[in-house]
Design a protein around this motif. Sequence first.
Motif, mmCIF file in Angstrom:
data_model
loop_
_atom_site.group_PDB
_atom_site.id
_atom_site.type_symbol
_atom_site.label_atom_id
_atom_site.label_comp_id
_atom_site.label_asym_id
_atom_site.label_seq_id
_atom_site.Cartn_x
_atom_site.Cartn_y
_atom_site.Cartn_z
ATOM 1 N N ASP A 1 -1.008 -0.726 -4.134
ATOM 2 C CA ASP A 1 -0.158 -0.439 -5.287
ATOM 3 C C ASP A 1 0.235 -1.727 -6.005
ATOM 4 O O ASP A 1 0.444 -1.751 -7.209
ATOM 5 C CB ASP A 1 1.089 0.302 -4.789
ATOM 6 C CG ASP A 1 1.983 0.774 -5.913
ATOM 7 O OD1 ASP A 1 3.168 0.438 -5.920
ATOM 8 O OD2 ASP A 1 1.465 1.484 -6.792
ATOM 9 N N LYS A 2 0.339 -2.818 -5.222
ATOM 10 C CA LYS A 2 0.727 -4.106 -5.796
ATOM 11 C C LYS A 2 0.067 -5.216 -4.991
ATOM 12 O O LYS A 2 0.042 -5.162 -3.762
ATOM 13 C CB LYS A 2 2.242 -4.244 -5.716
ATOM 14 C CG LYS A 2 2.824 -5.372 -6.527
ATOM 15 C CD LYS A 2 4.332 -5.375 -6.423
ATOM 16 C CE LYS A 2 4.878 -6.712 -6.892
ATOM 17 N NZ LYS A 2 6.285 -6.890 -6.612
ATOM 18 N N TYR B 1 0.843 -1.191 0.000
ATOM 19 C CA TYR B 1 0.000 0.000 0.000
ATOM 20 C C TYR B 1 0.883 1.247 0.000
ATOM 21 O O TYR B 1 1.921 1.294 0.663
ATOM 22 C CB TYR B 1 -0.865 0.071 1.269
ATOM 23 C CG TYR B 1 -2.004 -0.912 1.335
ATOM 24 C CD1 TYR B 1 -1.854 -2.117 2.013
ATOM 25 C CD2 TYR B 1 -3.241 -0.632 0.750
ATOM 26 C CE1 TYR B 1 -2.906 -3.025 2.106
ATOM 27 C CE2 TYR B 1 -4.298 -1.535 0.849
ATOM 28 C CZ TYR B 1 -4.119 -2.725 1.515
ATOM 29 O OH TYR B 1 -5.159 -3.625 1.604
ATOM 30 N N LYS B 2 0.424 2.241 -0.728
ATOM 31 C CA LYS B 2 1.028 3.570 -0.612
ATOM 32 C C LYS B 2 -0.019 4.451 0.063
ATOM 33 O O LYS B 2 -1.182 4.026 0.240
ATOM 34 C CB LYS B 2 1.394 4.089 -1.996
ATOM 35 C CG LYS B 2 2.585 3.332 -2.586
ATOM 36 C CD LYS B 2 3.171 4.080 -3.753
ATOM 37 C CE LYS B 2 4.408 3.420 -4.296
ATOM 38 N NZ LYS B 2 5.581 3.524 -3.399
ATOM 39 N N TYR C 1 -3.840 3.188 -0.520
ATOM 40 C CA TYR C 1 -4.291 2.513 -1.741
ATOM 41 C C TYR C 1 -3.305 1.401 -2.102
ATOM 42 O O TYR C 1 -2.095 1.549 -1.949
ATOM 43 C CB TYR C 1 -4.492 3.491 -2.889
ATOM 44 C CG TYR C 1 -3.280 4.301 -3.269
ATOM 45 C CD1 TYR C 1 -2.976 5.483 -2.596
ATOM 46 C CD2 TYR C 1 -2.441 3.889 -4.299
ATOM 47 C CE1 TYR C 1 -1.857 6.226 -2.934
ATOM 48 C CE2 TYR C 1 -1.316 4.621 -4.642
ATOM 49 C CZ TYR C 1 -1.035 5.803 -3.954
ATOM 50 O OH TYR C 1 0.073 6.532 -4.301
ATOM 51 N N ASP D 1 6.130 3.006 2.091
ATOM 52 C CA ASP D 1 5.346 1.859 1.624
ATOM 53 C C ASP D 1 4.903 1.058 2.833
ATOM 54 O O ASP D 1 5.659 0.889 3.790
ATOM 55 C CB ASP D 1 6.201 0.932 0.746
ATOM 56 C CG ASP D 1 6.360 1.465 -0.663
ATOM 57 O OD1 ASP D 1 7.103 0.839 -1.441
ATOM 58 O OD2 ASP D 1 5.751 2.497 -0.980
#
Lengths: 240, 65
Positions: free
Chosen positions: A196-197, A27-28, A194, A55
Amino acid sequence: MKKILLLLSFSIAIYGYGQQNSVEVTYKVDLVETEVSEVLKDIYKIAYDNVKFIDFKLLGYAKESLFYREKLLTNDAEKGADIALTILGAKGKFFTNLENGLVYEDLPAFGEKFIVKHPVITNGWKLTKDSKSIGKYLCYKATTTYVVNNSKGRFEFPVIAWYAPEINLPFGPKNYSGLPGLILELHEKDRIFYADKISLGQLDEKQRKLIAPPKGKKPITQAEFDAIGAKIAKERFGGR
Amino acid sequence: MKKSFLTLAMLCLFSVGFVSQVNALPVNCNAAQIAAYDGAMGAGLSESQAIDIADGVYKACAGIE
């Protein structure tokens, strides 16, 4: 032929279950600029400038998960990130256990370590039919409230979570969990976490071992932790 | 005599100015720290968050790493 088809279906089912049994999410976070008092402007600027370097990782396996921030590469970056993490309320590690319905926050504060326990939200979520796509996932909106009690009073802030039912793992950032899907985006006060990966079914043994409850101190409630903070603040700054 | 008196007066004024400057730093930084704590609490941050922010403001004010 029938046996081959049966074996194939069984393998796909097992593979699918393996995919859904564990997840690793990076998440960022965005910190939305809001109006703050003059004395806080400089310190908030440090947070705004450094939040992009942070991160967070969520490791989820079966009924447990661990949410924590990843260490940055340099000491200077760590210093800048520290104040951002304070404002985000994300200095600690969050271990979620869905079986006992508790989230344990392993939190450094006041020069020592605390373990603060929070209930898994579950019934506190309001599910809506609003939806949007995040990446390749269709996500639905759920809302709840983030409450802060301090000596100035009680503050309530809206929380919006976008979760993906397709990823049937009820985990998310910080202590937010208990939704019928993985949270891919979370709005809490002035913060937006949110995804991110996302990697499904890929946790190795080392990562699985990280997902463990914190040890060393008796867990206390948020109210008990806030009371300790209030006492320390009174000693340092006088009754306010 | 007059010259000595003037020199002494200048020295006294300089000393008062110097001491007040040195003492002003912690008083101003303490005030900033308390104001930051109040501001953070008023913004709906928790006690521990407000204390951390207040400490950050103090350190920045006092030039402490």
